[in-house]
Design an enzyme around this catalytic site. Structure first.
Site, PDB file in Angstrom:
ATOM      1  N   HIS A   1       0.963  -1.157  -0.123  1.00  0.00           N
ATOM      2  CA  HIS A   1       0.019   0.010  -0.043  1.00  0.00           C
ATOM      3  C   HIS A   1       0.848   1.281  -0.150  1.00  0.00           C
ATOM      4  O   HIS A   1       0.576   2.115  -0.728  1.00  0.00           O
ATOM      5  CB  HIS A   1      -1.014   0.241   1.262  1.00  0.00           C
ATOM      6  CG  HIS A   1      -1.867  -0.917   1.554  1.00  0.00           C
ATOM      7  ND1 HIS A   1      -1.984  -1.594   2.787  1.00  0.00           N
ATOM      8  CD2 HIS A   1      -2.804  -1.533   0.549  1.00  0.00           C
ATOM      9  CE1 HIS A   1      -2.927  -2.514   2.557  1.00  0.00           C
ATOM     10  NE2 HIS A   1      -3.481  -2.401   1.327  1.00  0.00           N
TER      11      HIS A   1
ATOM     12  N   LYS B   1     -15.561  -7.930   4.529  1.00  0.00           N
ATOM     13  CA  LYS B   1     -14.264  -8.192   5.397  1.00  0.00           C
ATOM     14  C   LYS B   1     -14.793  -7.706   7.049  1.00  0.00           C
ATOM     15  O   LYS B   1     -15.264  -6.864   7.391  1.00  0.00           O
ATOM     16  CB  LYS B   1     -13.242  -7.282   5.148  1.00  0.00           C
ATOM     17  CG  LYS B   1     -12.467  -7.710   3.637  1.00  0.00           C
ATOM     18  CD  LYS B   1     -11.315  -6.815   3.238  1.00  0.00           C
ATOM     19  CE  LYS B   1     -10.981  -7.369   2.044  1.00  0.00           C
ATOM     20  NZ  LYS B   1      -9.733  -6.206   1.561  1.00  0.00           N
TER      21      LYS B   1
ATOM     22  N   ARG C   1      -2.516  -5.795  -8.203  1.00  0.00           N
ATOM     23  CA  ARG C   1      -1.627  -6.984  -8.076  1.00  0.00           C
ATOM     24  C   ARG C   1      -1.697  -7.553  -9.118  1.00  0.00           C
ATOM     25  O   ARG C   1      -2.800  -7.821  -9.737  1.00  0.00           O
ATOM     26  CB  ARG C   1      -1.676  -7.560  -6.868  1.00  0.00           C
ATOM     27  CG  ARG C   1      -1.167  -6.874  -5.411  1.00  0.00           C
ATOM     28  CD  ARG C   1      -1.694  -7.599  -4.178  1.00  0.00           C
ATOM     29  NE  ARG C   1      -3.070  -7.479  -4.086  1.00  0.00           N
ATOM     30  CZ  ARG C   1      -3.991  -8.004  -3.090  1.00  0.00           C
ATOM     31  NH1 ARG C   1      -3.071  -8.281  -1.898  1.00  0.00           N
ATOM     32  NH2 ARG C   1      -5.071  -7.997  -2.976  1.00  0.00           N
TER      33      ARG C   1
ATOM     34  N   SER D   1      -2.819  -7.777   3.210  1.00  0.00           N
ATOM     35  CA  SER D   1      -3.020  -7.730   4.820  1.00  0.00           C
ATOM     36  C   SER D   1      -3.342  -8.986   5.369  1.00  0.00           C
ATOM     37  O   SER D   1      -2.891  -9.317   6.565  1.00  0.00           O
ATOM     38  CB  SER D   1      -4.127  -6.764   4.953  1.00  0.00           C
ATOM     39  OG  SER D   1      -3.726  -5.335   4.542  1.00  0.00           O
TER      40      SER D   1
END
Ligand code: PNS
Length: 165
Positions: A19, A43, A92, A130
Site C-alpha cells: 500500500h 471483511k 496486484r 494484509s
C-alpha cells in the site's frame, strides 16, 4: 490549472509496504492524494478505522501532499465530497483484477464522471496482502519485510491480546 486531487480508498487492515509503495508513487503523479480508510462489507476488521488511519498517518511525515481520512459510506459520495472525480487503486499481478474491474465499472455506472486509475504494484509486493500478514503474525512468522515498523508493533500487540482469529 486546477489541482489534481485523487482518492486512494481501501481497507488498509493494516497498511502494508505494498500500500505504501502505491501511496508514494501516486503522490508524485497527483497534486494531492487522499488516502481514505473505508469499509468493505465482505471483511471483518482487526483494527478500527481510527487505528488504521493513525497507522497510515504515522508513515506520512515525508509526504506533504498526502492526507488520510475515514469514511463509511459509498466511495463515489466521498470522492465527490472532496471535489474530485479521480480514484486510484493498486493492482496486484493476478489476484485483484476481477474484483477491481467490477468495482470500477459499478462506480462508473453510478456516476459517469468518476475515473478509476490503476497502478501496478511493484514486483516485490505483487503477492503481498494484509490477510497474509495477519496469518503470518498469528503463527509467529516474520513480517518485518512486509509492513512498516509501527504497524508491526501494533499487530504484535493485537496478537498478544488474542485478537487475531
Ligand atoms: O482494500 P479493499 O478491501 O479491497 O477496499 C475495498 C473498498 C473499501 C475500497 C470498497 O469495498 C469500497 O469502495 N467500499 C465503500 C462502499 C462502496 O462504495 N461500495 C461500492 C463499491 S463498487
Amino acid at each position: 490549472m486546477s489541482l489534481k486531487i485523487a482518492v486512494y480508498p481501501g481497507s488498509f487492515d493494516p497498511l502494508t509496504k505494498g500500500h505504501f509503495d502505491i501511496i508514494q508513487r501516486a503522490a508524485t503523479v497527483f497534486d494531492k492524494l487522499i488516502v481514505c480508510v473505508m469499509v468493505n462489507n465482505s471483511k471483518n476488521y482487526l483494527f478500527s478505522s481510527e487505528e488504521r488511519k493513525n497507522l497510515i498517518k504515522e508513515n506520512l511525515s515525508e509526504l506533504d501532499n498526502v492526507e488520510v481520512d475515514t469514511y463509511d459510506g459509498l466511495l463515489i459520495d466521498y470522492v465527490k465530497s472532496r471535489n474530485t472525480n479521480i480514484i486510484v487503486k493498486g493492482l496486484r499481478a493476478l489476484t485483484d483484477f476481477e474484483n477491481e474491474f467490477q468495482m470500477a465499472l459499478t462506480n462508473k455506472h453510478l456516476d459517469n464522471n468518476i475515473e478509476t486509475f490503476f497502478m501496478m504494484t511493484s514486483n516485490k509486493y505483487s503477492y503481498l496482502s494484509s490477510s497474509l500478514v495477519k496469518e503470518l503474525v498469528k503463527f509467529q512468522g516474520n513480517v518485518s519485510d512486509f509492513i512498516p515498523a509501527n504497524v508491526e508493533k501494533a499487530i504484535q500487540k493485537k496478537h498478544e491480546e488474542g485478537s487475531i482469529k
